[in-house]
Design an enzyme around this catalytic site. Structure first.
Site, PDB file in Angstrom:
ATOM      1  CB  CYS A   1      -0.976   0.008   1.173  1.00 13.95           C
ATOM      2  SG  CYS A   1      -0.251   0.488   2.768  1.00 13.95           S
TER       3      CYS A   1
ATOM      4  CG  ASP B   1      -6.720   2.078  -0.194  1.00 17.13           C
ATOM      5  OD1 ASP B   1      -5.635   1.756  -0.715  1.00 17.13           O
ATOM      6  OD2 ASP B   1      -7.087   1.664   0.919  1.00 17.13           O
TER       7      ASP B   1
ATOM      8  CG  HIS C   1      -3.815   1.611   4.489  1.00 16.44           C
ATOM      9  ND1 HIS C   1      -3.258   0.787   3.530  1.00 16.44           N
ATOM     10  CD2 HIS C   1      -4.995   2.031   3.968  1.00 16.44           C
ATOM     11  CE1 HIS C   1      -4.068   0.709   2.492  1.00 16.44           C
ATOM     12  NE2 HIS C   1      -5.122   1.467   2.728  1.00 16.44           N
TER      13      HIS C   1
END
EC number: 2.3.1.5
Length: 290
Positions: free
Chosen positions: A68, A122, A107
């Protein structure tokens, strides 16, 4: 770094001058279907870099994916360079094993503002938890997408992203109780605030995730790629292919256990990546679902 090289990498050929929701969604979907969510560098004896030039080299020039912090940092750069109004945000990931959100900000999330409306973008949650469209920053509204229904809720200054999933059908009885299967219909994903972040604030998380014995990324080799119909995931030697909504309110999940010799070919044909070093496939004891 060349923005056109990025667009070539994700196969995006549409105009760059339209900064609307349709274009944002199009760019986003091109990335999640070409750039895998993966941590294979760790299991090739390499490190996961957080420097933008290194990420660009890895994903764009060497046709790899990333986790991520990498794929969303690249997306943040690409959208900003294209002209979108962007903000980097930080998330705290929900752990179903202890029913808590992470204490550390592990994250990276991108917020995009279009005509006064804010959207969460995302590209780095992967598996069947991956959104396929920007999620508008509205509390309590169900936002149906192909993978599932996503819902944001605001409590105080904190936003929570949840997911309402379908039933799943596993044809092979051997895998009905696989620990890789998500058993919940209603699943918490992560929480975040709207405080703008810088990439430097993620450096400790980037180190922790690849060095801590409690990190699932050290415990398992993972590769996940979205497709027009669903998502492929490789965890250790276990390959799964999910078809969303193959019949009403049910996903189809097919399993295959690979041999070590098959992994390289699967990475090339299904995930379109080649590794420069020997991969040591791993699926340890920590909880992880696809």
């Amino acid at each position: 770094m060349d923005i056109e090289a990025y667009y070539q990498r994700i196969g995006y050929k549409n105009p760059r001058n339209k900064l609307d929701l349709e274009s944002l969604t199009d760019i986003f979907q091109h990335q999640i279907r070409t750039v895998p969510y993966e941590n294979l560098s760790i299991h090739c004896g390499e490190s996961m870099e957080l420097d933008l030039e290194a990420i660009f080299d890895q994903i764009v020039r060497r046709n790899r994916g990333g986790w991520c912090l990498q794929v969303n940092y690249l997306l943040y750069w690409a959208l900003t360079t294209t002209g979108f109004e962007t903000t980097m945000l930080g998330g705290f990931v929900y752990g179903s094993n202890n029913d808590k959100y992470s204490t550390g900000m592990i994250h990276l999330i991108v917020q995009v503002t279009i005509n006064g409306r804010n959207y969460i973008v995302d590209a780095g949650f992967g598996r069947s938890y991956q959104m396929w469209q920007p999620v508008e920053l509205i509390s309590g509204k169900d936002q149906p997408q192909v993978p599932s229904i996503f819902r944001l809720r605001e409590e105080g200054e904190t936003w929570y992203l949840d997911q309402i999933r379908r039933q799943q059908h596993v044809p092979d009885q051997e895998f009905l109780n696989s620990e890789l299967l998500e058993k919940k219909i209603y699943q918490k994903l992560y929480c975040f605030t709207l405080q703008p972040r810088t990439i430097e604030e993620f450096e400790s998380a980037n180190t922790y995730l690849q060095e801590s014995p409690s990190s699932v990324f050290l415990d398992k080799s993972i590769c996940s790629l979205q497709t027009p119909e669903g998502v492929h995931c490789l965890v250790g030697l276990t390959l799964t292919s999910r078809t969303y909504n193959y019949k009403e309110n049910t996903d189809l999940v097919e399993f295959k256990v690979l041999t070590e010799e098959e992994v390289e070919g699967v990475l090339k044909t299904i995930f379109n990546i080649s590794l420069g070093k020997k991969l040591v496939s791993k699926n340890g004891h920590l909880s992880f679902t696809i």
